[in-house]
Design an enzyme around this catalytic site. Structure first.
Site, short mmCIF file in Angstrom:
data_model
loop_
_atom_site.label_atom_id
_atom_site.label_comp_id
_atom_site.label_asym_id
_atom_site.label_seq_id
_atom_site.Cartn_x
_atom_site.Cartn_y
_atom_site.Cartn_z
N HIS A 49 0.83 -1.21 0.00
CA HIS A 49 0.00 0.00 0.00
C HIS A 49 0.87 1.26 0.00
O HIS A 49 0.35 2.37 -0.14
CB HIS A 49 -0.89 0.06 1.25
CG HIS A 49 -1.96 -1.00 1.30
ND1 HIS A 49 -1.80 -2.21 1.92
CD2 HIS A 49 -3.22 -1.01 0.79
CE1 HIS A 49 -2.91 -2.93 1.81
NE2 HIS A 49 -3.78 -2.23 1.12
N GLY A 167 -5.17 2.43 -6.84
CA GLY A 167 -4.11 1.78 -7.60
C GLY A 167 -4.55 1.42 -9.01
O GLY A 167 -5.67 0.96 -9.23
#
Ligand code: PAF
Length: 304
Positions: A49, A167
């Site tokens: 992350h 993402g």
């Protein structure tokens, strides 16, 4: 440098107050247009992350993470129940990446009366029924419902503005939330975060740890097929999607689910007619395959 511990907010009111206070401080210090970067997550945070937090930290005055395991986006109850939860570890990771505020509500706070609530939900439409959505009915509707709520709760007061980080690895989710903001007129700037690849070309994923050396090698078929298509487009050649599919299928035991070239905004597959000529516009190649024991996804923008 000692990092300041990220502040925890477990209610919408607390999160709004914390954000408003920080925005007021920034404005008082002379910042006339502060930006708030939101990283929505379901927790179980790891260094994968990190790219989301690094980009949010680099681009914004204030960084907010949300940590909420959203029951609406799971298609199997047991996956929801067994999803890892460790708020202390998540707080530590957010602090390590310089995040300021963590919004971590519980299910009843997010959806009072759950499972009879929420009655009103957002539909991802056709974009949510294809590709990853085809095998997970309702998944993207659940994502849209929670993301719309998170944006509404965490929208900073003027003159601050909100940016939300997703993402590129989950290209379908990124395209859907971009459309969600447009279609529902939610004033948020969607910021894509590049997919990270290993030197071998393999897209990084927490699932890769379940692959042995043979599995890793077979998994390379996905990125090889994508590069093959990207090179054809860059060189002004017509794409040979069947040959790209064969690259993946040439690896033993790999089951190709889909490899398609789509419009990056609508996810509609490009027509035979468009694919019969060299591509004139940017397109997105999406792939999913089962490389036992895992199912992998990958994608690449094809730019002429
Ligand atoms: O990508 C995720 O982790 C989730 O789908 C999101 C965006 C946090 C919504 O629950």
């Amino acid at each position: 440098m000692t990092l300041q511990q990220a502040q925890l907010a477990t209610t919408a009111t607390a999160a709004k107050t914390q954000i408003a206070d920080k925005v007021a401080e920034l404005v008082a210090a002379g910042n006339s247009a502060p930006t708030v970067g939101l990283v929505p997550t379901m927790g179980a945070l790891h260094d994968g992350h990190g790219a989301l937090f690094e980009q949010a930290r680099a681009e914004n005055d204030l960084v907010v993470a949300s940590v909420f395991v959203n029951p609406l986006q799971f298609d199997r109850d047991e996956d929801y129940e067994h999803y890892p939860r460790d708020l202390d570890a998540d707080m530590e990771l957010v602090t390590r990446y310089g995040g300021d505020i963590v919004f971590a509500p519980d299910t009843q706070h997010m959806y009072p009366g759950y499972p009879d609530a929420p009655q009103i939900r957002v539909s991802a439409g056709q974009m949510g029924r294809v590709f990853e959505g085809a095998s997970r009915p309702g998944h993207f509707d659940g994502v849209c419902t929670v993301v719309a709520k998170l944006w509404n709760i965490l929208m900073p007061p003027a003159p601050a503005t909100l940016r939300s980080y997703f993402g590129q690895k989950d290209a379908q989710q990124l395209a859907i939330v971009t459309r969600l903001a447009q279609d529902l007129n939610i004033d948020v700037d969607i910021r894509p975060v590049d997919l990270v690849r290993a030197p071998s070309g393999l897209a990084l994923s927490s699932r890769n740890v379940r692959l042995d050396d043979h599995g890793m090698e077979k998994a390379l078929g996905l990125s090889q097929a994508l590069h093959y298509l990207a090179d054809q487009v860059t060189n002004g050649e017509r794409v040979d999607i069947d040959a790209a599919r064969d690259i993946i299928r040439s690896h033993e035991h790999v089951e190709l689910d889909y490899l398609e070239i789509v419009d990056p905004a609508t996810l509609a597959p490009l027509s035979e007619e468009l694919l019969a000529r060299p591509l004139a516009h940017e397109a997105l190649a999406l792939v999913a395959a089962r490389v036992p024991p895992v199912r992998l996804i990958d994608n690449m923008l094809l730019a002429p």
